[in-house]
Scaffold this motif. Structure first.
Motif, mmCIF file in Angstrom:
data_model
loop_
_atom_site.group_PDB
_atom_site.id
_atom_site.type_symbol
_atom_site.label_atom_id
_atom_site.label_comp_id
_atom_site.label_asym_id
_atom_site.label_seq_id
_atom_site.Cartn_x
_atom_site.Cartn_y
_atom_site.Cartn_z
ATOM 1 N N ALA A 42 39.624 44.217 50.168
ATOM 2 C CA ALA A 42 39.502 44.140 48.877
ATOM 3 C C ALA A 42 38.212 44.224 48.360
ATOM 4 O O ALA A 42 37.177 43.786 48.849
ATOM 5 N N GLU A 43 37.986 44.431 46.883
ATOM 6 C CA GLU A 43 36.707 44.485 46.072
ATOM 7 C C GLU A 43 36.371 43.161 45.867
ATOM 8 O O GLU A 43 37.201 42.365 45.167
ATOM 9 N N PRO A 44 35.213 42.835 46.076
ATOM 10 C CA PRO A 44 34.508 41.552 45.886
ATOM 11 C C PRO A 44 34.580 41.257 44.521
ATOM 12 O O PRO A 44 34.453 42.136 43.503
ATOM 13 N N GLU A 45 34.670 39.780 44.144
ATOM 14 C CA GLU A 45 34.718 39.619 42.454
ATOM 15 C C GLU A 45 33.642 39.995 41.976
ATOM 16 O O GLU A 45 33.767 40.534 40.720
ATOM 17 N N LEU A 46 32.261 39.931 42.340
ATOM 18 C CA LEU A 46 31.270 40.417 41.562
ATOM 19 C C LEU A 46 31.267 42.066 41.038
ATOM 20 O O LEU A 46 30.897 42.066 40.037
ATOM 21 N N LEU A 47 31.639 42.731 42.034
ATOM 22 C CA LEU A 47 31.896 44.077 41.834
ATOM 23 C C LEU A 47 32.990 44.432 40.989
ATOM 24 O O LEU A 47 32.955 45.401 40.187
ATOM 25 N N GLN A 48 33.920 43.616 40.739
ATOM 26 C CA GLN A 48 35.010 43.874 39.926
ATOM 27 C C GLN A 48 34.407 43.408 38.494
ATOM 28 O O GLN A 48 34.743 44.364 37.413
ATOM 29 N N GLN A 49 33.695 42.448 38.327
ATOM 30 C CA GLN A 49 32.952 42.163 37.132
ATOM 31 C C GLN A 49 31.937 43.116 36.698
ATOM 32 O O GLN A 49 31.912 43.648 35.374
#
Length: 215
Positions: A18-25
């Motif tokens: 899964a894509e890390p949260e920071l990269l989603q932001q």
């Protein structure tokens, strides 16, 4: 660019890390504020870049083409604890955006930004590299290769993005299409240069992995 049927592509993504949260932001803000957000590596390719970097565990990384810093952060995930990544981009308007997300990550102190023309900056970097990611202006891909190959350590990796160029590499060439011609020339160079071995992966818009021979 998706070369697999959408349903199968969705399955691949769903069964990958899964894509890390920071990269989603970072992705959300890029789409909200930055022109051409399609230039982002995206969650699946980002996880591929992260995995390759983790397998290599490089001490030094060079990135040509930072954009908003998504791939930079993915590559940084595999850095040696004392390692560093040098990333070059010509767009000064993105420099603060990049730094904001770099400093939000645990790798901020390891990421060094260089603003300007990569053709001028690369020769001034008094370093050699274990991993180099090329994702910049296509007409200069061949020029970049000739500048970085001697700065790549034996056994080092070159990752080259957009090497399928929206599928245009197998279409009749428009003589006015300099970018497609440049990608074709670059792919031929990677295949034929005796200093490296290369595998082209049909990931998103094409990602080539080239490894420099250990003499």
């Amino acid at each position: 660019m998706h070369f697999l049927p959408e349903e199968l592509d969705d399955y691949v993504v769903a069964h990958s890390e899964a894509e890390p949260e920071l990269l989603q932001q970072l992705t959300r803000e890029t789409y909200q504020k930055i022109l051409q957000p399609i230039m982002l590596s995206g969650p699946y390719q980002g996880r591929v870049l992260s995995m390759i970097s983790k397998l290599k565990h490089p001490k030094t990384i060079l990135e040509l083409g930072t954009f908003t810093g998504y791939a930079t952060l993915c590559l940084a995930e595999g850095l040696h604890k004392d390692g560093e990544i040098h990333t070059i981009d010509i767009n000064e308007e993105l420099e603060e955006f990049q730094r904001k997300y770099f400093d939000k990550s645990e790798y901020g102190h390891q990421i060094f930004q260089h603003l300007g023309d990569a053709l001028e900056i690369i020769p001034k970097l008094n370093k050699t590299f274990d991993l180099i990611f090329i994702d910049a202006d296509k007409p200069n891909y061949v020029n970049y290769f000739h500048l970085i190959i001697d700065k790549l350590n034996p056994g080092g990796i070159i990752l080259s993005d957009n090497v399928l160029w929206h599928g245009k590499v197998v279409e009749p060439l428009d003589p006015k299409d300099a970018s497609t011609k440049a990608v074709l020339d670059y792919n031929k160079l990677l295949k034929e240069d005796p200093r490296i071995e290369t595998v082209l992966l049909p990931i998103r818009d094409g990602l080539t992995i080239s490894r420099k021979h250990i003499v």
